[in-house]
Enzyme design. Structure first.
Site, PDB file in Angstrom:
ATOM      1  CB  CYS A  99      -4.093   1.817  -0.112  1.00 27.28           C
ATOM      2  SG  CYS A  99      -3.303   1.944   1.686  1.00 27.28           S
ATOM      3  CG  HIS A 198      -5.128   6.897   0.294  1.00 26.94           C
ATOM      4  ND1 HIS A 198      -5.901   6.070  -0.498  1.00 26.94           N
ATOM      5  CD2 HIS A 198      -4.568   6.159   1.280  1.00 26.94           C
ATOM      6  CE1 HIS A 198      -5.782   4.905   0.290  1.00 26.94           C
ATOM      7  NE2 HIS A 198      -5.045   5.061   1.263  1.00 26.94           N
TER       8      HIS A 198
HETATM    9  N1  GLN Z   1      -6.051  -2.018   5.733  1.00 25.43           N
HETATM   10  C1  GLN Z   1      -4.627  -1.980   5.043  1.00 25.43           C
HETATM   11  C2  GLN Z   1      -3.457  -1.279   6.140  1.00 25.43           C
HETATM   12  O1  GLN Z   1      -3.880  -0.674   6.800  1.00 25.43           O
HETATM   13  C3  GLN Z   1      -4.873  -0.850   3.824  1.00 25.43           C
HETATM   14  C4  GLN Z   1      -5.270   0.334   4.288  1.00 25.43           C
HETATM   15  C5  GLN Z   1      -5.790   1.623   3.186  1.00 25.43           C
HETATM   16  O2  GLN Z   1      -6.168   0.967   2.140  1.00 25.43           O
HETATM   17  N2  GLN Z   1      -5.561   2.943   3.177  1.00 25.43           N
HETATM   18  O3  GLN Z   1      -2.549  -1.284   5.714  1.00 25.43           O
END
Ligand code: GLN
Length: 254
Positions: A99, A198
């Protein structure tokens, strides 16, 4: 006198104190379990902003997710590490970046305020957040990948677009994936995997965990290394439950 382990690996966990808000530390736990259950010694080094670290001295790199502000916090430090990380990955170093970490392994991430956070261009892609009023991509995911079916959970605002020729990690069967448009999820270059999943990802996907361990072993000890199977009843049950949940919620959403 216990017999010394036949194999030893070093995993580096990048920015575990900052890219840590989605439980991706579970990937380290799964990697450690599936190594030590086979008598493979796994050392885990935590590397954060300002720490000295040579990617050539490790066997696998992992990074987790974070909100836009955490990504901004690590961006300059990651930029400084970019050339060495790209060289190591081009040389076959296995990596799993998730992510927020995944987004910064592309060229750039345009965050929810329109600010550009530079990435290190391991993957030929870029990510753009459509703005604070846009819906986030949140939910259960099922992918079809070269490693088979992979399940996980996504929660991201950014939409990732692969350049022609950049391989995805997988194709979306259930969920949004990179951008809710083109059916791709994540990216893969050499032995580096980027993904939005995740969950954490590895505990529910034992085949993927073993693929990463085997890649690291063969890179260090040669192509003939094999990995004995483990009793995966609990992991397979968790995987099946996650897949059923994703299917059920997808049908309910219509
Ligand atoms: N901040 C990034 C987004 O919102 C990654 C989010 C995350 O790591 N779950 O796309």
């Amino acid at each position: 006198m216990s017999t010394p382990p036949a194999y030893a690996l070093t995993a580096v966990h990048l920015y575990p104190d900052i890219l840590n808000i989605y439980g991706d530390r579970g990937n380290i736990i799964a990697l450690r379990y599936r190594c030590e259950a086979r008598g493979i010694a796994l050392q885990v080094r935590e590397v954060t902003v300002g720490d000295a670290f040579d990617p050539a001295e490790c066997d696998i790199i992992l990074a987790g997710g974070g909100q836009d502000r955490e990504q901004r916090r690590i961006a300059d430090d990651l930029q400084a590490r970019g050339p060495a990380l790209r060289a190591a990955i081009d040389g076959g170093l296995p990596a799993l970046v998730v992510c927020g970490g995944f987004q910064l392994f592309g060229h750039r991430y345009v965050d929810h305020q329109g600010g550009v956070i530079p990435g290190i261009s391991v993957f030929d892609l870029e990510t753009r957040h459509p703005g604070p009023r846009a819906d986030r991509c949140i939910g259960d995911v099922i992918l079809d990948t070269p490693e088979g079916e992979v399940v996980g959970f996504e929660n991201h605002g950014g939409r990732t677009y692969l350049a022609p020729g950049q391989a995805p990690f997988g194709r979306v069967r259930r969920g949004f994936g990179n951008n809710a448009e083109d059916g791709t999820e994540g990216a893969r270059t050499a032995n580096a995997i980027g993904t939005y999943l995740h969950g954490s990802l590895l505990p529910k996907n034992p085949a993927l965990t073993d693929e990463l361990i085997l890649l690291a072993l063969r890179r260090r000890y040669g192509p003939d290394v094999t990995l004995p199977p483990l009793a995966d009843d609990a992991e397979r049950a968790a995987h099946a439950t996650a897949a059923r949940t994703a299917e059920r919620r997808s049908r309910a959403a219509g």
